[in-house]
Scaffold this motif. Structure first.
Motif, PDB file in Angstrom:
ATOM      1  N   MET A  82      60.493  47.656  37.233  1.00 52.32           N
ATOM      2  CA  MET A  82      61.051  46.778  38.770  1.00 52.32           C
ATOM      3  C   MET A  82      58.886  47.545  39.188  1.00 52.32           C
ATOM      4  O   MET A  82      58.435  46.143  39.862  1.00 52.32           O
ATOM      5  N   ILE A  83      58.435  48.290  39.164  1.00 47.68           N
ATOM      6  CA  ILE A  83      56.689  48.694  39.649  1.00 47.68           C
ATOM      7  C   ILE A  83      56.115  48.036  38.765  1.00 47.68           C
ATOM      8  O   ILE A  83      55.433  47.300  39.306  1.00 47.68           O
ATOM      9  N   GLU A  84      56.639  47.429  37.692  1.00 49.75           N
ATOM     10  CA  GLU A  84      55.757  46.732  36.551  1.00 49.75           C
ATOM     11  C   GLU A  84      55.832  45.057  37.341  1.00 49.75           C
ATOM     12  O   GLU A  84      54.797  44.487  37.666  1.00 49.75           O
ATOM     13  N   VAL A  85      56.479  44.670  37.732  1.00 48.76           N
ATOM     14  CA  VAL A  85      57.139  43.490  38.331  1.00 48.76           C
ATOM     15  C   VAL A  85      55.948  43.089  39.968  1.00 48.76           C
ATOM     16  O   VAL A  85      55.126  42.482  40.105  1.00 48.76           O
ATOM     17  N   TRP A  86      56.643  44.921  40.428  1.00 47.96           N
ATOM     18  CA  TRP A  86      55.294  44.422  41.789  1.00 47.96           C
ATOM     19  C   TRP A  86      53.387  44.804  40.885  1.00 47.96           C
ATOM     20  O   TRP A  86      52.508  44.316  41.433  1.00 47.96           O
ATOM     21  N   ILE A  87      53.555  45.423  40.792  1.00 48.97           N
ATOM     22  CA  ILE A  87      51.727  45.317  39.869  1.00 48.97           C
ATOM     23  C   ILE A  87      51.543  44.483  39.490  1.00 48.97           C
ATOM     24  O   ILE A  87      50.328  43.502  39.628  1.00 48.97           O
ATOM     25  N   LYS A  88      52.075  43.406  38.461  1.00 49.17           N
ATOM     26  CA  LYS A  88      52.189  42.155  38.535  1.00 49.17           C
ATOM     27  C   LYS A  88      51.611  41.716  39.307  1.00 49.17           C
ATOM     28  O   LYS A  88      50.161  40.196  39.331  1.00 49.17           O
ATOM     29  N   LYS A  89      52.610  41.137  40.422  1.00 53.47           N
ATOM     30  CA  LYS A  89      52.273  40.745  41.934  1.00 53.47           C
ATOM     31  C   LYS A  89      50.983  40.781  42.351  1.00 53.47           C
ATOM     32  O   LYS A  89      50.586  40.285  42.610  1.00 53.47           O
ATOM     33  N   VAL A  90      50.621  42.575  42.152  1.00 55.26           N
ATOM     34  CA  VAL A  90      49.145  42.733  42.379  1.00 55.26           C
ATOM     35  C   VAL A  90      48.131  42.492  41.957  1.00 55.26           C
ATOM     36  O   VAL A  90      46.835  41.653  42.723  1.00 55.26           O
ATOM     37  N   MET A  91      48.273  42.378  41.241  1.00 52.70           N
ATOM     38  CA  MET A  91      47.522  42.032  39.853  1.00 52.70           C
ATOM     39  C   MET A  91      47.000  40.166  40.415  1.00 52.70           C
ATOM     40  O   MET A  91      45.800  40.227  39.922  1.00 52.70           O
ATOM     41  N   LEU A  92      47.623  39.383  40.271  1.00 51.03           N
ATOM     42  CA  LEU A  92      48.215  38.212  40.211  1.00 51.03           C
ATOM     43  C   LEU A  92      47.841  38.248  41.978  1.00 51.03           C
ATOM     44  O   LEU A  92      46.613  36.839  41.968  1.00 51.03           O
ATOM     45  N   LEU A  93      47.479  38.655  42.913  1.00 54.08           N
ATOM     46  CA  LEU A  93      47.099  38.395  44.567  1.00 54.08           C
ATOM     47  C   LEU A  93      45.311  38.906  44.436  1.00 54.08           C
ATOM     48  O   LEU A  93      44.385  38.419  44.908  1.00 54.08           O
ATOM     49  N   VAL A  94      44.884  40.036  43.500  1.00 53.01           N
ATOM     50  CA  VAL A  94      43.825  40.386  43.729  1.00 53.01           C
ATOM     51  C   VAL A  94      43.216  39.381  43.190  1.00 53.01           C
ATOM     52  O   VAL A  94      41.734  39.087  43.059  1.00 53.01           O
ATOM     53  N   GLY A  95      43.414  39.352  41.683  1.00 53.32           N
ATOM     54  CA  GLY A  95      43.182  38.087  41.021  1.00 53.32           C
ATOM     55  C   GLY A  95      42.672  36.480  41.764  1.00 53.32           C
ATOM     56  O   GLY A  95      41.529  36.157  41.745  1.00 53.32           O
ATOM     57  N   ILE A  96      43.633  36.364  42.032  1.00 55.72           N
ATOM     58  CA  ILE A  96      43.402  34.902  43.325  1.00 55.72           C
ATOM     59  C   ILE A  96      42.187  34.989  44.354  1.00 55.72           C
ATOM     60  O   ILE A  96      41.183  34.515  44.219  1.00 55.72           O
ATOM     61  N   LEU A  97      42.907  36.923  45.044  1.00 55.63           N
ATOM     62  CA  LEU A  97      41.391  36.664  46.216  1.00 55.63           C
ATOM     63  C   LEU A  97      40.081  36.631  44.989  1.00 55.63           C
ATOM     64  O   LEU A  97      39.068  36.091  46.208  1.00 55.63           O
ATOM     65  N   GLY A  98      39.952  37.336  44.690  1.00 57.71           N
ATOM     66  CA  GLY A  98      38.140  37.948  43.930  1.00 57.71           C
ATOM     67  C   GLY A  98      38.230  35.889  43.059  1.00 57.71           C
ATOM     68  O   GLY A  98      37.229  36.124  43.233  1.00 57.71           O
ATOM     69  N   VAL A  99      38.803  35.914  43.049  1.00 55.50           N
ATOM     70  CA  VAL A  99      38.589  33.977  42.302  1.00 55.50           C
ATOM     71  C   VAL A  99      37.499  33.339  43.618  1.00 55.50           C
ATOM     72  O   VAL A  99      36.907  32.479  43.674  1.00 55.50           O
TER      73      VAL A  99
END
Length: 75
Positions: free
Chosen positions: A1-18
């Protein structure tokens, strides 16, 4: 469950970072200011966040794409 949230946060941070990092880089570049002080890994790091935010299937597909893209064969 927490792994799914971490992946979503990583994806969001990456997109905003780009968006933020590349917009800033392009602003500096086209305004005539020097971009020499920016380390190369600054432009790569959001893509790493995006990669680790993907599912395992998409990560493997990405690796396969890079292998096919950068594999040179003799003709």
């Amino acid at each position: 469950m927490i792994e799914v949230w971490i992946k979503k946060v990583m994806l969001l941070v990456g997109i905003l970072g780009v968006i933020v990092i590349y917009a800033g880089f392009l602003y500096l570049f086209f305004s005539g200011r020097s971009t020499a002080g920016l380390p190369w890994f600054l432009l790569i790091s959001p893509w790493i966040c995006i990669y680790f935010g993907l599912s395992q299937t998409r990560q493997l597909a990405t690796i396969g794409w890079f292998v096919n893209k950068f594999t040179f064969t003799k003709n």
